[in-house]
Design an enzyme around this catalytic site. Structure first.
Site, PDB file in Angstrom:
ATOM      1  N   CYS A  32      26.172  -0.984 -23.146  1.00  0.00           N
ATOM      2  CA  CYS A  32      26.852  -1.559 -24.311  1.00  0.00           C
ATOM      3  C   CYS A  32      26.500  -0.793 -25.588  1.00  0.00           C
ATOM      4  CB  CYS A  32      26.545  -3.056 -24.416  1.00  0.00           C
ATOM      5  SG  CYS A  32      27.668  -3.936 -25.524  1.00  0.00           S
ATOM      6  N   HIS A  82      28.743  -4.597 -19.125  1.00  0.00           N
ATOM      7  CA  HIS A  82      27.419  -5.128 -18.786  1.00  0.00           C
ATOM      8  C   HIS A  82      27.265  -5.200 -17.265  1.00  0.00           C
ATOM      9  CE1 HIS A  82      26.044  -6.323 -22.806  1.00  0.00           C
ATOM     10  NE2 HIS A  82      27.333  -6.411 -23.058  1.00  0.00           N
ATOM     11  N   GLU A  98      24.744  -5.889 -15.603  1.00  0.00           N
ATOM     12  CA  GLU A  98      23.891  -7.042 -15.249  1.00  0.00           C
ATOM     13  C   GLU A  98      24.671  -8.340 -15.220  1.00  0.00           C
ATOM     14  OE1 GLU A  98      24.099  -5.636 -18.153  1.00  0.00           O
ATOM     15  OE2 GLU A  98      23.674  -7.035 -19.793  1.00  0.00           O
TER      16      GLU A  98
END
Lengths: 256, 210
Positions: free
Chosen positions: B82, B187, B189
């Site tokens: 990001c 992202h 994750e």
């Protein structure tokens, strides 16, 4: 191809337990937030929203623990709402693993709080939850903001309020029609469309979903960027995947 | 046992990044740190970030991390996420215009105003990445969706560094790579299977274009 419309199951949590009777046949503990979150993740939920409805503020710490556990196992975005009143509350949830927090009552009581929270933590993690109720009908319908589960009128115009919250830096609006919430008659489409066409930030439609076609309507007629539902998924009437197939068949781009 | 350090510059939610890495990196030691010496000593480094670029760069300089990042890039695998992608470019329009780390060639721009309401800002949700060949895409379907949330995007000026492209009103760089460096706008994750697979690939990557 491009950005997909999102489907977001919503879970009410009371003292660390999911309430409103989640009824998956093969789930051992219907009240365990982690187990339910895992199931929705497997079905393809795009995000999850947890609303902490714990009455006593003494037990708020329980929610932190729930968020930590879920965030350790489910790798999709998590939003947490309920009892968020200070920047510290926001930070505590983010540090526990939430990606966004939803602010409702505290925004109405102190609108500047939304500005503080977005300045401090970034717009991307601040969702303003708006509970709206229609107050005049006819050709020029008007909606106002209500608090306390729709019981307390504020006199604030809902459309103006959403615009103001976007100006204050909110990253997203979670729009619930208090007229439709719990009815299973579908979203308040005129309200949804007015808000979605007014603000330049994403809007999640909520309140009233009773079947899969309601989700389609929310996107196509309501112009929503995401749709949130609780009971149609909780009672195992439909899986998230079925909902996505239905939306895809209606020409809506989804993540499958 | 390999050591992985997640750089902390006070932007909040690093819990998710750490948890996701722990999930895919069996037995690795994963730590969150704002100390340059720990970052330089790690086997591989994650450079995450959210919020505003100005405060991110301030924190990078306040902690002496600018030099550490420079050192890491020449010696071990680094994954930017990001803001950790955007900060690597030459300049960003955010916060009134600001010079960034200048590791990759290009500029960070704001998405055009929605106007007719067709495109909302931030760009939030699951979008597709058109992948150019790179070892870190291994096992991930071409065009797979990842979770994005951002209001500024990377406009690369060096095509050889672009390994992923996404459409949102404009066509922007959603993944970039050079040598030991791999950085993404989305992202991983928070991107379920595809995101975890990318993190798993990073944990097993030797860098230098594989």
């Amino acid at each position: 191809m491009g950005l997909a419309k999102r489907i977001i199951p919503c879970l009410d949590v009371d003292n660390g337990r999911v309430v409103k009777g989640v009824q998956f046949v093969d789930i051992r503990d219907a009240g365990d937030p982690v187990e339910i979150a895992r199931r929705y993740d497997q079905e393809g939920a795009d995000e999850l929203t947890f609303l902490d409805i714990t009455a006593s503020s003494d037990n708020r710490g329980t929610m932190i623990h729930v968020v930590e556990q879920v965030a350790g196992e489910v790798f999709i975005p998590l939003t947490v709402g309920g009892g968020i009143r200070k920047v510290d509350d926001v930070l505590r949830m983010l540090n526990a693993g939430a990606d966004k927090v939803a602010i409702n009552t505290a925004a109405v009581a102190h609108p500047e709080f939304v500005r503080q929270a977005t300045d401090h933590c970034g717009s991307q993690c601040i969702v303003v939850a708006v509970d709206a109720k229609q107050v005049t009908g006819g050709d020029t319908p008007r909606w106002e903001i209500f608090t306390h589960g729709g019981r307390k009128a504020t006199g604030i115009d809902a459309i103006e309020w959403c615009r103001r919250m976007a100006d204050y830096g909110a990253g997203e609006i979670l729009l619930t029609s208090m007229d439709r919430d719990g009815t299973r008659n579908g979203f308040d489409l005129p309200l949804t469309r007015r808000v979605c066409d007014t603000v330049e930030i994403p809007v999640i439609a909520s309140g009233g979903v009773g079947n899969l076609n309601h989700l389609v309507e929310g996107v196509i007629e309501g112009h929503a960027d995401a749709v949130l539902a609780a009971s149609i998924f909780h009672f195992a009437e439909h899986t998230v995947e079925e909902a996505k197939r239905c939306m895809q068949a209606a020409g809506i781009e989804v993540r499958l | 046992m390999q050591s992985i350090v997640v750089i902390d510059f006070g932007s909040g939610n690093l819990h998710s990044v750490r948890k996701a890495i722990e999930h895919v990196a069996n037995g690795a030691s994963v730590t969150v740190s704002n100390r340059p010496e720990e970052v330089v000593a790690a086997d591989r480094v994650i450079f995450p970030g959210q919020g505003a670029i100005g405060s991110c760069l301030q924190a990078i300089d306040a902690t002496g991390m600018r030099q550490a990042i420079g050192e890491v890039i020449t010696s071990k695998p680094l994954l930017g996420i990001c803001l950790g992608l955007q900060a690597l470019y030459e300049h960003s329009e955010e916060d009134g215009g600001i010079d960034c780390l200048g590791v990759l060639a290009g500029r960070v721009k704001r998405f055009p105003a929605p106007g007719d309401g067709a495109l909302k800002i931030p760009h939030m949700g699951w979008n597709q990445v058109d992948q150019n060949p790179h070892p870190l895409w291994s096992g991930i379907e071409q065009g797979a969706r990842f979770y994005f949330v951002h209001s500024y995007y990377v406009d690369s000026s060096e095509l050889a560094e672009v390994v992923g492209v996404t459409q949102y009103g404009v066509s922007f760089t959603s993944a970039a790579s050079r040598g030991n460096l791999f950085a993404v706008q989305f992202h991983p994750e928070k991107s379920q299977h595809s995101g975890l697979k990318l993190l798993e690939n990073f944990v097993g990557w030797d860098g230098a274009d594989g």
